[in-house]
Design a protein around this motif. Structure first.
Motif, PDB file in Angstrom:
ATOM      1  N   MET A   1      -8.978   5.269   0.133  1.00  0.00           N
ATOM      2  CA  MET A   1      -8.369   4.360   1.100  1.00  0.00           C
ATOM      3  C   MET A   1      -9.270   4.133   2.314  1.00  0.00           C
TER       4      MET A   1
ATOM      5  N   LYS B   1       6.517   2.763  -3.155  1.00  0.00           N
ATOM      6  CA  LYS B   1       7.338   3.861  -3.651  1.00  0.00           C
ATOM      7  C   LYS B   1       7.846   3.562  -5.060  1.00  0.00           C
TER       8      LYS B   1
ATOM      9  N   GLY C   1       5.076  12.440  -1.797  1.00  0.00           N
ATOM     10  CA  GLY C   1       6.044  11.367  -1.559  1.00  0.00           C
ATOM     11  C   GLY C   1       7.061  11.707  -0.490  1.00  0.00           C
ATOM     12  N   ALA C   2       6.645  12.529   0.474  1.00  0.00           N
ATOM     13  CA  ALA C   2       7.590  12.999   1.487  1.00  0.00           C
ATOM     14  C   ALA C   2       7.782  12.009   2.628  1.00  0.00           C
ATOM     15  N   LEU C   3       6.882  11.055   2.726  1.00  0.00           N
ATOM     16  CA  LEU C   3       6.939  10.136   3.867  1.00  0.00           C
ATOM     17  C   LEU C   3       7.459   8.768   3.441  1.00  0.00           C
ATOM     18  N   GLU C   4       8.105   8.105   4.377  1.00  0.00           N
ATOM     19  CA  GLU C   4       8.534   6.739   4.111  1.00  0.00           C
ATOM     20  C   GLU C   4       8.455   5.910   5.386  1.00  0.00           C
TER      21      GLU C   4
ATOM     22  N   ARG D   1       6.033   5.192  -7.976  1.00  0.00           N
ATOM     23  CA  ARG D   1       6.248   6.653  -7.977  1.00  0.00           C
ATOM     24  C   ARG D   1       7.617   7.011  -8.521  1.00  0.00           C
TER      25      ARG D   1
ATOM     26  N   SER E   1      -0.283   7.622  -5.783  1.00  0.00           N
ATOM     27  CA  SER E   1      -0.735   8.217  -4.514  1.00  0.00           C
ATOM     28  C   SER E   1      -2.256   8.140  -4.421  1.00  0.00           C
ATOM     29  N   LEU E   2      -2.718   7.915  -3.212  1.00  0.00           N
ATOM     30  CA  LEU E   2      -4.153   7.709  -2.987  1.00  0.00           C
ATOM     31  C   LEU E   2      -4.754   8.921  -2.294  1.00  0.00           C
TER      32      LEU E   2
ATOM     33  N   VAL F   1       1.807   7.151   4.315  1.00  0.00           N
ATOM     34  CA  VAL F   1       2.722   7.128   3.172  1.00  0.00           C
ATOM     35  C   VAL F   1       1.927   7.003   1.869  1.00  0.00           C
ATOM     36  N   GLY F   2       0.879   6.159   1.907  1.00  0.00           N
ATOM     37  CA  GLY F   2       0.069   5.921   0.713  1.00  0.00           C
ATOM     38  C   GLY F   2      -0.689   7.148   0.239  1.00  0.00           C
ATOM     39  N   VAL F   3      -1.056   8.056   1.155  1.00  0.00           N
ATOM     40  CA  VAL F   3      -1.825   9.236   0.741  1.00  0.00           C
ATOM     41  C   VAL F   3      -0.969  10.478   0.528  1.00  0.00           C
ATOM     42  N   CYS F   4       0.299  10.409   0.908  1.00  0.00           N
ATOM     43  CA  CYS F   4       1.140  11.610   0.798  1.00  0.00           C
ATOM     44  C   CYS F   4       1.325  11.985  -0.681  1.00  0.00           C
ATOM     45  N   PRO F   5       0.768  13.122  -1.123  1.00  0.00           N
ATOM     46  CA  PRO F   5       0.843  13.444  -2.555  1.00  0.00           C
ATOM     47  C   PRO F   5       2.249  13.812  -3.018  1.00  0.00           C
TER      48      PRO F   5
ATOM     49  N   MET G   1       0.823  -1.207   0.000  1.00  0.00           N
ATOM     50  CA  MET G   1       0.000   0.000   0.000  1.00  0.00           C
ATOM     51  C   MET G   1       0.862   1.265   0.000  1.00  0.00           C
ATOM     52  N   GLU G   2       2.000   1.238   0.730  1.00  0.00           N
ATOM     53  CA  GLU G   2       2.827   2.448   0.825  1.00  0.00           C
ATOM     54  C   GLU G   2       3.875   2.503  -0.296  1.00  0.00           C
TER      55      GLU G   2
END
Lengths: 410, 57
Positions: free
Chosen positions: A177, A161, B23-26, A164, A171-172, B17-21, A158-159
């Motif tokens: 979600m 990368k 991509g700043a989070l990991e 991207r 991105s959701l 992380v999944g909703v961060c538009p 789900m997370e």
């Protein structure tokens, strides 16, 4: 770890493990990496799975089956109960898994098939040359590595990368979600062969609350609410209220949090040198949130397409598009149907839900097929379900087989 | 960037992380890292199932 492989799979969940296993069996030199220290832990899943298609990928084993279900019950907001028995669904309902053991068994299979497995290894970026993915940057025990491959499969959940990094927007939005909390609860009185679903805006706005048995006196009790409904009250608040109201004697022995993509199919899942599978490709079912079977099916298709591409020596989008075609015509079709149902469902008031459940009170489920049930529901609630008329027409005309999805609900 | 993640409350599920538009989070094992790409949009705080994230816009 070598410097070059045929295929690198990022993520050791069911999608990644099945992809790596099948690719290794097809003769590819495969590396599977998992960023966590342990395969399958921490769990982020309600652990229910339909029996359909599971044995295509792994032989059912009592070591990872906690409960063998014979049916399910759905409760509408006013408590009207709709029971769906095993007879109705053709003797195929589901298992409640022990994911920690199940995931490990899958990765064990892929290791035995010849894939190299590395845990505590995190992808930190993609090696790209002229827009083509040719490997990954990875970190293993704090050291950085550059590992090349002909194709990368992103199964990073789900997370995700990986998509991207390759320019695929995965991105959701909060409306895409379900935000979830689950407790493993012991010391409770439950029916160990039935899973229960509770619906309603007071219980789980635009989602549902589940009680999945994990043996005698123990169950996964969790709730998922649509992200756009989260704010003042969060998933944990809804679950705590349910626990106080229904299972005050329950004792919590594990906490699981999670997010489930319910966006439906994303625009693309391949690019030059890259394939996305499972939650990373948003292939979970928008209605049930179930993703294990879809991820495994997609993983198998991805491995076969990757093997063909490598045989041909062509890893461009044109060749890998075969994966898009294959998954969209099978699991993708079902996901699209579910998305239509979800979009209708989230607009229902509690009154609508009660009405739907009550319209089934005189229906004898034991003599009905799933197709007949859907038709009965539509006939009694035509106005309410008008948006779904195309779907019901297809179901009744047998144009749509519930081959994969049938009662899938992890 | 003004994102605060309460790591004692966080269940490292990665929903943020999944909703961060941007991509700043990991999600790295059992913690979430934020980088400078964060625009303080607040989606992560909204989606968190337990309210472990605070964003000051």
């Amino acid at each position: 770890m070598k410097e070059m492989y045929d295929l690198i799979v990022v993520g050791g969940g069911p999608g990644g493990a099945i992809a790596a296993k099948n690719a290794a069996e097809l003769g590819l030199d495969v590396l599977l990496i998992e960023k966590r220290q342990e395969i399958g832990d921490p769990v982020r899943c309600a652990e229910g799975v339909s029996k359909i298609c599971l044995s295509d990928h792994i032989e059912p084993d009592p070591r990872w089956i906690c409960a063998d279900l014979t049916g399910s019950r759905i409760y509408s907001p006013d408590g009207t109960m709709v029971e769906m028995s095993e007879e109705m669904s053709g003797g195929e309902v589901g298992y409640v898994l022990e994911r920690k053991v199940f995931d490990r068994a899958l990765v064990d299979q892929c290791a035995r098939a010849g894939a190299e497995v590395r845990v505590k290894t995190r992808a930190t970026g993609l090696i790209m040359e002229k827009g083509v993915v040719c490997g990954i940057y990875a970190m293993y025990l704090g050291e950085e590595y550059e590992i090349r491959s002909k194709i990368v499969i992103g199964a990073d959940g789900m997370e995700s990368k990986v998509g991207r990094w390759a320019g695929i927007d995965t991105s959701l939005k909060p409306t895409d979600m379900e935000t979830c909390v689950q407790y493993l609860v012991t010391n409770i009185d439950i029916d160990p062969q039935f899973c229960d679903f509770y619906l309603g805006n007071e219980i789980a706005p635009a989602g549902y609350l589940w009680v999945f048995p994990k043996g005698e006196n123990m169950a996964n009790i969790g709730v998922g609410i649509l992200g756009s409904k989260s704010g003042d009250h969060r998933a944990i608040d809804y679950l705590d209220k349910f626990m106080r109201d229904v299972y005050p004697e329950g004792r919590i022995i594990e906490m699981v949090y999670g997010g489930v993509p319910v966006s439906g199919p994303i625009e693309k899942t391949v690019s030059d040198g890259l394939i996305l599978v499972g939650d990373a490709a948003r292939q979970s079912d928008p209605i049930t949130g179930g993703g294990i079977i879809n991820a495994m099916e997609a993983g198998k298709i991805a491995a076969e397409v990757a093997a063909d591409a490598i045989k041909k020596g062509d890893y461009t989008t044109d060749t890998l598009n075969e994966y898009e075609t294959l998954w969209r015509s099978t699991i993708g079709k079902e996901i699209e149907y579910s998305l239509v149902v979800k979009e209708t469902f989230i607009k229902f008031t509690d009154k609508d839900l009660n009405h739907l459940a009550q319209s089934l009170s005189n229906v004898n489920f034991y003599s009905l097929s799933l197709k007949d049930l859907l038709y009965a529901l539509f006939k009694a609630n035509k106005k309410l379900l008008w948006d779904l008329r195309g779907l019901f027409r297809d179901v009744v005309n047998n144009n749509f087989e519930f081959k994969y999805k049938k009662n899938q609900f992890d | 960037m003004s994102i605060k993640i309460n790591r004692y409350k966080c269940g490292y599920c990665g929903a943020c992380v999944g909703v961060c538009p941007s991509g700043a989070l990991e999600l790295v094992e059992t913690w979430v890292e934020a980088n400078d790409c964060c625009t303080s949009c607040g989606l992560c705080a909204k989606i968190c199932p337990v309210g472990a994230i605070e964003v000051n816009k």
